[in-house]
Design a protein around this motif. Structure first.
Motif, PDB file in Angstrom:
ATOM      1  N   ARG A   1     -44.930  68.440 -84.914  1.00 38.82           N
ATOM      2  CA  ARG A   1     -45.087  69.048 -83.589  1.00 38.82           C
ATOM      3  C   ARG A   1     -46.452  68.679 -83.007  1.00 38.82           C
ATOM      4  NH1 ARG A   1     -41.046  72.624 -82.561  1.00 38.82           N
ATOM      5  NH2 ARG A   1     -39.934  73.452 -84.338  1.00 38.82           N
ATOM      6  N   PRO A   2     -46.607  68.797 -81.685  1.00 36.58           N
ATOM      7  CA  PRO A   2     -47.892  68.473 -81.058  1.00 36.58           C
ATOM      8  C   PRO A   2     -49.015  69.338 -81.649  1.00 36.58           C
ATOM      9  CG  PRO A   2     -46.194  68.766 -79.388  1.00 36.58           C
ATOM     10  CD  PRO A   2     -45.585  69.137 -80.712  1.00 36.58           C
ATOM     11  N   GLY A   3     -50.105  68.711 -82.009  1.00 37.33           N
ATOM     12  CA  GLY A   3     -51.249  69.421 -82.582  1.00 37.33           C
ATOM     13  C   GLY A   3     -51.205  69.498 -84.092  1.00 37.33           C
ATOM     14  N   GLY A   4     -50.036  69.329 -84.690  1.00 35.93           N
ATOM     15  CA  GLY A   4     -49.880  69.313 -86.133  1.00 35.93           C
ATOM     16  C   GLY A   4     -50.347  70.585 -86.813  1.00 35.93           C
TER      17      GLY A   4
ATOM     18  N   ALA B   1     -52.951  76.217 -87.927  1.00 38.99           N
ATOM     19  CA  ALA B   1     -54.108  76.915 -88.490  1.00 38.99           C
ATOM     20  C   ALA B   1     -54.944  77.575 -87.398  1.00 38.99           C
ATOM     21  CB  ALA B   1     -54.964  75.935 -89.295  1.00 38.99           C
ATOM     22  N   GLY B   2     -55.142  76.873 -86.296  1.00 40.48           N
ATOM     23  CA  GLY B   2     -55.915  77.436 -85.188  1.00 40.48           C
ATOM     24  C   GLY B   2     -55.238  78.645 -84.583  1.00 40.48           C
ATOM     25  N   ALA B   3     -53.898  78.576 -84.426  1.00 38.26           N
ATOM     26  CA  ALA B   3     -53.164  79.722 -83.881  1.00 38.26           C
ATOM     27  C   ALA B   3     -53.293  80.917 -84.825  1.00 38.26           C
ATOM     28  CB  ALA B   3     -51.696  79.361 -83.671  1.00 38.26           C
ATOM     29  N   GLY B   4     -53.174  80.646 -86.129  1.00 36.24           N
ATOM     30  CA  GLY B   4     -53.323  81.730 -87.101  1.00 36.24           C
ATOM     31  C   GLY B   4     -54.709  82.342 -87.033  1.00 36.24           C
ATOM     32  N   ALA B   5     -55.728  81.497 -86.943  1.00 34.67           N
ATOM     33  CA  ALA B   5     -57.104  82.000 -86.865  1.00 34.67           C
ATOM     34  C   ALA B   5     -57.318  82.817 -85.594  1.00 34.67           C
ATOM     35  CB  ALA B   5     -58.085  80.835 -86.924  1.00 34.67           C
ATOM     36  N   ALA B   6     -56.796  82.322 -84.474  1.00 33.19           N
ATOM     37  CA  ALA B   6     -56.945  83.059 -83.211  1.00 33.19           C
ATOM     38  C   ALA B   6     -56.249  84.410 -83.301  1.00 33.19           C
ATOM     39  CB  ALA B   6     -56.378  82.238 -82.057  1.00 33.19           C
ATOM     40  N   GLY B   7     -55.075  84.444 -83.926  1.00 32.03           N
ATOM     41  CA  GLY B   7     -54.356  85.707 -84.095  1.00 32.03           C
ATOM     42  C   GLY B   7     -55.107  86.673 -84.978  1.00 32.03           C
TER      43      GLY B   7
ATOM     44  N   ALA C   1     -48.763  84.615 -84.847  1.00 28.96           N
ATOM     45  CA  ALA C   1     -49.204  83.410 -84.134  1.00 28.96           C
ATOM     46  C   ALA C   1     -48.740  82.152 -84.856  1.00 28.96           C
ATOM     47  CB  ALA C   1     -50.721  83.413 -83.989  1.00 28.96           C
ATOM     48  N   VAL C   2     -48.840  82.162 -86.179  1.00 27.30           N
ATOM     49  CA  VAL C   2     -48.355  81.013 -86.951  1.00 27.30           C
ATOM     50  C   VAL C   2     -46.853  80.844 -86.740  1.00 27.30           C
ATOM     51  CG1 VAL C   2     -47.937  80.170 -89.303  1.00 27.30           C
ATOM     52  CG2 VAL C   2     -50.188  81.030 -88.672  1.00 27.30           C
ATOM     53  N   ALA C   3     -46.119  81.936 -86.791  1.00 20.22           N
ATOM     54  CA  ALA C   3     -44.669  81.864 -86.590  1.00 20.22           C
ATOM     55  C   ALA C   3     -44.326  81.340 -85.193  1.00 20.22           C
ATOM     56  CB  ALA C   3     -44.045  83.240 -86.807  1.00 20.22           C
ATOM     57  N   MET C   4     -45.111  81.731 -84.206  1.00 23.57           N
ATOM     58  CA  MET C   4     -44.854  81.286 -82.829  1.00 23.57           C
ATOM     59  C   MET C   4     -44.976  79.759 -82.703  1.00 23.57           C
ATOM     60  SD  MET C   4     -44.108  83.868 -80.874  1.00 23.57           S
ATOM     61  CE  MET C   4     -44.497  83.357 -79.234  1.00 23.57           C
ATOM     62  N   THR C   5     -45.828  79.145 -83.508  1.00 29.31           N
ATOM     63  CA  THR C   5     -46.007  77.687 -83.405  1.00 29.31           C
ATOM     64  C   THR C   5     -44.756  76.928 -83.826  1.00 29.31           C
ATOM     65  OG1 THR C   5     -46.926  77.448 -85.644  1.00 29.31           O
ATOM     66  CG2 THR C   5     -48.495  77.840 -83.826  1.00 29.31           C
ATOM     67  N   THR C   6     -43.835  77.584 -84.527  1.00 28.61           N
ATOM     68  CA  THR C   6     -42.615  76.909 -84.983  1.00 28.61           C
ATOM     69  C   THR C   6     -41.520  76.918 -83.918  1.00 28.61           C
ATOM     70  OG1 THR C   6     -41.682  78.915 -85.980  1.00 28.61           O
ATOM     71  CG2 THR C   6     -43.113  77.542 -87.371  1.00 28.61           C
ATOM     72  N   ARG C   7     -41.720  77.645 -82.856  1.00 27.26           N
ATOM     73  CA  ARG C   7     -40.698  77.719 -81.800  1.00 27.26           C
ATOM     74  C   ARG C   7     -40.701  76.446 -80.968  1.00 27.26           C
ATOM     75  NH1 ARG C   7     -39.793  83.670 -79.753  1.00 27.26           N
ATOM     76  NH2 ARG C   7     -38.961  82.468 -78.030  1.00 27.26           N
ATOM     77  N   SER C   8     -39.545  76.149 -80.406  1.00 28.68           N
ATOM     78  CA  SER C   8     -39.396  74.923 -79.598  1.00 28.68           C
ATOM     79  C   SER C   8     -39.432  75.196 -78.102  1.00 28.68           C
ATOM     80  CB  SER C   8     -38.073  74.240 -79.955  1.00 28.68           C
ATOM     81  OG  SER C   8     -38.060  73.881 -81.315  1.00 28.68           O
TER      82      SER C   8
ATOM     83  N   ALA D   1     -47.208  77.221 -76.021  1.00 29.93           N
ATOM     84  CA  ALA D   1     -48.420  77.993 -75.737  1.00 29.93           C
ATOM     85  C   ALA D   1     -49.171  78.310 -77.034  1.00 29.93           C
ATOM     86  CB  ALA D   1     -48.066  79.284 -75.004  1.00 29.93           C
ATOM     87  N   ALA D   2     -48.448  78.715 -78.073  1.00 31.89           N
ATOM     88  CA  ALA D   2     -49.093  79.042 -79.354  1.00 31.89           C
ATOM     89  C   ALA D   2     -49.769  77.803 -79.941  1.00 31.89           C
ATOM     90  CB  ALA D   2     -48.071  79.604 -80.336  1.00 31.89           C
ATOM     91  N   ARG D   3     -49.097  76.654 -79.860  1.00 34.83           N
ATOM     92  CA  ARG D   3     -49.700  75.425 -80.380  1.00 34.83           C
ATOM     93  C   ARG D   3     -50.911  75.017 -79.552  1.00 34.83           C
ATOM     94  NH1 ARG D   3     -44.348  74.693 -81.138  1.00 34.83           N
ATOM     95  NH2 ARG D   3     -44.061  73.527 -79.219  1.00 34.83           N
ATOM     96  N   SER D   4     -50.851  75.250 -78.246  1.00 35.31           N
ATOM     97  CA  SER D   4     -51.984  74.927 -77.378  1.00 35.31           C
ATOM     98  C   SER D   4     -53.195  75.791 -77.732  1.00 35.31           C
ATOM     99  CB  SER D   4     -51.586  75.135 -75.912  1.00 35.31           C
ATOM    100  OG  SER D   4     -52.681  74.899 -75.075  1.00 35.31           O
TER     101      SER D   4
END
Length: 181
Positions: A12-15, A20-26, A46-53, A59-62
């Motif tokens: 996914r974009p950002g890999g 990790a960044g989303a988890g840290a921000a959460g 937040a980590v779970a949100m990054t898996t959504r398509s 937004a979570a990946r961003s």
């Protein structure tokens, strides 16, 4: 299953940095808002949100990518300017200065002596004037007098009855208004 999710996150974009960044921000947001339990919960969400398509996943990946970039930039800045080392040295220097000033001027001893002298003065004043005993006696007498007045004039019953009557009238008025609308 965790390995396949990690492999999927890499694609996914950002890999993985975004995850990790989303988890840290959460985690940070949860800690700021409510404490350690919320930190773990929001970090996991937040980590779970990054898996959504969908847009939420984007937004979570961003956010995750931005957080990861900010962490890298902060580390680079610190490496270049030695901010944490300078802060640690400043704290150490301030502690040493405070200790030296205390030894030279006997600050803690002076404060301790002043506190002890103040306590002794209060204790002496109390023994001479019985402030606590007098205040307690006056308060007890006041309570006894209020109880006597209440028994003689039924103040509690009258106030309670007036409050109950007013409450009933208010409820009746409100019921009447509901019918008007």
């Amino acid at each position: 299953e965790g390995v396949s999710q990690a492999e999927e996150a890499k694609k996914r974009p950002g890999g993985l940095k975004a995850v990790a960044g989303a988890g840290a921000a959460g985690v940070v947001a949860g800690a700021v808002l409510s404490g350690p339990v919320a930190a773990v919960a929001l970090g996991g969400a937040a980590v779970a949100m990054t898996t959504r398509s969908d847009g939420l996943g984007d937004a979570a990946r961003s956010v995750g990518s931005g957080t990861a970039s900010a962490v890298v930039a902060a580390k680079d800045f610190n490496d270049k300017h030695q901010v944490t080392t300078k802060i640690a040295n400043g704290v150490q220097s301030a502690a040493a200065s405070a200790s030296a000033a205390n030894q030279k001027y006997h600050v803690t001893e002076t404060i301790g002596a002043a506190a002890s002298a103040g306590y002794q003065n209060v204790k002496k004043f109390e023994s001479e004037h019985a402030v606590v005993a007098r205040t307690s006696a006056a308060a007890s007498a006041g309570v006894a007098r209020l109880q006597q007045i209440n028994q003689e004039h039924k103040v509690g019953e009258r106030v309670g009855g007036a409050v109950a009557g007013s409450w009933s009238k208010l409820q009746g008025a409100l019921k009447g208004r509901k019918g008007d609308t």
